[in-house]
Each structure stands twice: as C-alpha cells, then as structure tokens.
Scaffold this motif. Sequence first.
Motif, PDB file in Angstrom:
ATOM      1  N   ARG A  12       0.838  -1.182   0.000  1.00 15.23           N
ATOM      2  CA  ARG A  12       0.000   0.000   0.000  1.00 15.23           C
ATOM      3  C   ARG A  12       0.878   1.239   0.000  1.00 15.23           C
ATOM      4  O   ARG A  12       1.729   1.419   0.866  1.00 15.23           O
ATOM      5  CB  ARG A  12      -0.894   0.004   1.248  1.00 15.23           C
ATOM      6  CG  ARG A  12      -2.199  -0.762   1.101  1.00 15.23           C
ATOM      7  CD  ARG A  12      -3.075  -0.209  -0.008  1.00 15.23           C
ATOM      8  NE  ARG A  12      -3.491   1.164   0.201  1.00 15.23           N
ATOM      9  CZ  ARG A  12      -4.418   1.536   1.057  1.00 15.23           C
ATOM     10  NH1 ARG A  12      -5.054   0.657   1.787  1.00 15.23           N
ATOM     11  NH2 ARG A  12      -4.734   2.804   1.194  1.00 15.23           N
ATOM     12  N   GLU A  64      -2.311  16.856  -0.846  1.00 14.42           N
ATOM     13  CA  GLU A  64      -1.440  16.912  -2.026  1.00 14.42           C
ATOM     14  C   GLU A  64      -2.003  17.846  -3.089  1.00 14.42           C
ATOM     15  O   GLU A  64      -1.253  18.462  -3.837  1.00 14.42           O
ATOM     16  CB  GLU A  64      -1.205  15.507  -2.579  1.00 14.42           C
ATOM     17  CG  GLU A  64      -2.147  15.028  -3.682  1.00 14.42           C
ATOM     18  CD  GLU A  64      -3.593  14.815  -3.239  1.00 14.42           C
ATOM     19  OE1 GLU A  64      -3.835  14.754  -2.023  1.00 14.42           O
ATOM     20  OE2 GLU A  64      -4.477  14.740  -4.103  1.00 14.42           O
ATOM     21  N   TYR A  93     -11.928   2.793   2.529  1.00 14.76           N
ATOM     22  CA  TYR A  93     -10.664   2.069   2.746  1.00 14.76           C
ATOM     23  C   TYR A  93      -9.920   2.675   3.926  1.00 14.76           C
ATOM     24  O   TYR A  93     -10.193   3.798   4.341  1.00 14.76           O
ATOM     25  CB  TYR A  93      -9.776   2.163   1.495  1.00 14.76           C
ATOM     26  CG  TYR A  93      -9.661   3.578   0.977  1.00 14.76           C
ATOM     27  CD1 TYR A  93      -8.815   4.509   1.583  1.00 14.76           C
ATOM     28  CD2 TYR A  93     -10.452   4.020  -0.091  1.00 14.76           C
ATOM     29  CE1 TYR A  93      -8.736   5.806   1.136  1.00 14.76           C
ATOM     30  CE2 TYR A  93     -10.380   5.330  -0.540  1.00 14.76           C
ATOM     31  CZ  TYR A  93      -9.520   6.209   0.074  1.00 14.76           C
ATOM     32  OH  TYR A  93      -9.461   7.508  -0.358  1.00 14.76           O
TER      33      TYR A  93
END
Length: 576
Positions: A208, A339, A372
């Motif tokens: 991941r 980001e 998730y």
Amino acid sequence: SLSRLDRANTELEQVLMELRHKREELEAMKRDIHDMQSEKTDTEKSLRQVRSKQKVLANHQKQLMQRRSQAHQEREEEIKKRQQALDARDIKALEDASHRKHAFNEYKSSLLPLDRAIPDTRIKECLPLKWDTSKMPKTSVIICYVNEAWSTLLRTVWSVLNRSPPELIEEIILLDDASDAEWLGEKLDTYVREHFPSHVRIVRSPDRLGLIRARLLGAKHAKGPVMTFLDSHCEANQGWLEPILDIIATNRTTVVTPVIDTIDHRTMEYAKWTSNIPSVGTFDWTLDFNWKSGVLRPGQKLTDPIDSPTMAGGLFAIDRDYFYEIGSYDEDMDGWGGENVEMSFRIWQCGGRLVTAPCSHVGHIFRDTHPYKVPGKGIHHTFMKNSMRLAEVWMDDYKQFFYDTKPKRENIDIGDLTKRKALRERLKCKPFKWYLKHVLPDLFVPDSEHVLHKGALRAGNGLCLDKMGHRAGGQAGVFSCHGEGGNQGWMYTVNDEIRTADSLCLDVYSSKFPAPIHLQRCHQKQGNQAWKYENNVFRHVASNGCLSSVVSGNGQHELKLDTCKEGSSGQQWTWV
Ligand code: UD2
Ligand code: MN
C-alpha cells in the motif's frame, strides 16, 4: 527464264524465312501464354486461400460477437432474474450493504450498463467548437485505486475509451494500490485482455503506497507526453479530452482540470445541472479544499480556460516533463489529502498556471466517507501531516493562521522538509503573499487587519458557541466549553461576521423568534450575516434579535436568535 526461276527461288526463300520468323514468334507467344496461364492459376490459388482465410476470420468474428452479445444477454437476464427474486425491502438491504462497503450505492451501479449513456452537460457555447487533434499531444490516463468496485472502475475505463478520440490516447494505466478485493485479480486481468487488449495496462503495487505515492508510481510507467489523472469512479463525458489537450498544447506549463460533475452516491444519477461559469477551487485556513464561483476576466469568453486557485486533486492533466520540473509530488506525504492544495500553491507560486476547461466535463462519485483504510495512523492523521508539510514549505508566515485553527494538535512527526524547501529555492518560487494577492485576492485572511476578536465564545450560562460539526446549511448550537478550538473556534471580523476557520458564518433568515441560527458560507456582503457586538451582546442587524443560548421546552440547551432582553445571561457572550 533461268533468271526468273532464280528470282522466284530467292522470293521463296524469303517467304520461307519470314515463315520461320513467324513460327518462332508464335512459339514465343505460346510460351508467354503458357507462363501467363500458370501465373493465373497461381493467383487464383492464392486468391482462393485468401478468401477461405477471410471466411474463417469472419466466422471467428461472428462467433466472438455472438459470444459477446450472449454474455451481455446472460448478464442482463441474470440481473432481471435477481431483481424479480427480490422485493423492494431486499433491494434496499442490498443497496445499504453495498453502501457500507464502498461508500456509494454499488448495488445500483452494478445493475447499470458499464457503457451507459450520460447527459451531455456542456454549455451550448461549447458545441460548435472544432478541435484539430493532429496538433495535440497524446495522453496517458492514470487511474489509481484501492479496492474499487468492479462496475465503477470499468465504467471509468469504458467512458474514457468511448468518449476520447483514439489518436489522443497513448494508454490507460490502472494502478492498483495493493487491493485485496478478489474481483481485481485474475478476473480483471482476463476482462482487460478480452476487452481492451491494446490500450489498458494494469500495474500492481505489492505494498500500500497511499494515493500520492501511487500516483508517482503511475507516472513512472506513463509513456505519453501528457498525463491525465482520474479517480477510479469517474465517467468522462462527451468531448472531455480535446479542450484539455488543446490548452496544454498551447502552453505546457498550464495544468488543466475538467469541470467535475456530480454522480450521486445514492442514486448513481449523473447530475444534469451545470452552471454557465464553472466553479473553481479555493481553500480555507484549515487547509481544506473548497469550491467557489469562477469569475471571468474582462473580455474572457465562456468557453475560455478559467483560472482556478486550487484544484480538487483527483482529475487533472499535466505535461509529463513539466510534472517533474515542477516537483511532481511530495513523496513524503502519506495516505490521502493535502497533495492537491500543495500542488496548487506550487504551480502558481513557481510560475505555472492552473485552469479549468469549461468545455471539458467528467463525472465523479462524491462520497461522504472513505471505504478504505490508509496505512499507518489513518486518514485524519495523514491529512494533518500532509497539510503541515505543505504549510511549512509554501505558506511562509501565513502558516500561523492554519496552526491557529488546530490549537490542540497531537504530536505529529512531519518528517524532513529539506528536499521540498530546496525545490522551492531552486525554482525561485514567489512568496505566499504574492499568491494571495494575485491568485486569490478575495480570500479572507484572518490577520489583525480583519479580525477583531478570536477564540471561544462563552455565554453567561457557561456554555460555548459550537459549530456542532455541521457544514454549510446546518445549525450552530451550544455545548460545554472544551478549549480545543475546532468546533468552538470563532472570529468576529471587521465585516461584522461571526465566522469559523473554515469560512462558515452565522446566518439567520427566519424572522420569527426564536429563530434557528444557520451556518452558511461567508459571503462578505453583510445582509443576514451582519452582527453588532456591543456590551457583550451580539445583535443581528437585519432582524434586531440577539444571539441567545436558551433552554428549550424539553430542557435542552439550544442556540437561537431571540428578542433582546437586557441583562439576560444567555445573551452575554465573552471571549475565552
Ligand atoms: C479528493 C480527490 C482525490 C484526492 C483527495 C485528496 C477529486 C474528485 N478527488 O478526494 O483524488 O486528491 O481529494 O487526497 O478531486 N486511492 C489509492 N490509495 C489510497 C487512497 C486512495 O489508490 O491509499 C485512490 C482511490 O481509490 C481513488 C483515488 O485514490 O480512486 C482518490 O481517493 P478518493 O476517491 O477516496 O478521494 P476523494 O474523491 O474523496
Ligand atoms: Mn474520489
């Protein structure tokens, strides 16, 4: 008579010679004919071969088509059967279960065609525009995902392939951020091999990476001169790609986003509504991304690219070399979040430009939660860490206004910033003050020029004014004071607003007392958001009521706008 005989003789010889010649010619012609005949049979033979090969091929294709439509039919029949077997209650239960798993109604989505039709949301001014694709660079489309649902992932791919000029698509890269969902393994390999043998590539990360490093890995694999990033639950709309690539072809240091249309996470409906001028990105001092109305510069047409101070982050296209020149992403950012704001500040401060192409539309399923987990300490933590990294590198002294909104930060190790600071140095980027002045001149800056008071607001009965975790449209309330800022952090501004760090203002639009107090996006136009603060009392200018912490009929503490009563403790507000 002898001489006559002689002459006759020579004549005879001549005739004989000619005859011989003719015979030779005849022989040669015979040979030619023979040659040609054998050539003809050869050609006929190969023609027959070609024809039979063609027949085999056509047969093959027919079988394939039959098999495909059979598969389609089977799928549809299966779906029909399943639906018939269920009653409405069962369907609701299936929908709810799929919503818990994916944070959208995956059950509904799985019943819709993977290449469904969607409304063309472009404004009419876009429709007559002609694009010369021969002058445009090709793009790699990069789609990162972790355990994305089958239907939405493939619908994203189909929408790109069906609605882009094929000559502009270099490839589609499916970047799997270490999903463990079983449908994303061999089943996906097979599907991709059968349906998109030439254009789609799957790249799987063994570990991941989190969204940011996953995009960096995708970029590493990209071959096209332009990279277009999409979330894994999008639908590209009619003519989405040409306006984007046209802008980059004209100026390679411009980064472009499409207009992002909403796909409803409950109904899966693709929103038909679109405003004439698209919304663009801004931010608030918690460093959350927000939308604001776009503004045309003088002389700008509705179809021209429109400046966007920040971007939502998921959907954008960038020249591949420029992506690296401008510092790609901060690879020490983890998981999710921040980001997009970092990249937006960087592009503007370092000489680039960020725009939205009004004629390019892509739908996205906006969700309320994330289905998730991100590695490490979770999404909340990585978002905070990433935001702190970006504040430290790009915001100069203005970073303090961000920290002010988070008075009780847990101890977060944000890592080393040397590389990112060196990048800013190397690119000779402009100060944050320049960005605010030239790119976002209407952003509220919570400095002493604009803020008269800040902190928590405590009523005479001991309770504090509280946002109650609500968003725009929700109601504000009161709660026991906790001194942690957050929902209890308020500012009173020179513009007479009572506002939160994330740009919500106390707003009253009912004139019947006691009236509810709503949270609305600050509009800086006074009106229903103007309050006078005198002798610890907040008086709502439009209605002349007072901000009151009251006890309702059932004994609950509530925040209301009520008739002003001198000396009422619920109407006395002090800054703490
Ligand atoms: C928005 C952006 C998203 C990203 C994020 C901030 C849009 C429409 N979406 O959140 O692209 O910029 O803000 O970081 O602008 N993913 C991974 N690995 C992870 C986590 C996510 O591959 O560890 C994938 C995920 O499957 C999805 C994409 O990254 O395709 C974005 O995640 P999201 O859809 O949960 O984010 P979203 O739309 O809430
Ligand atoms: Mn998303």
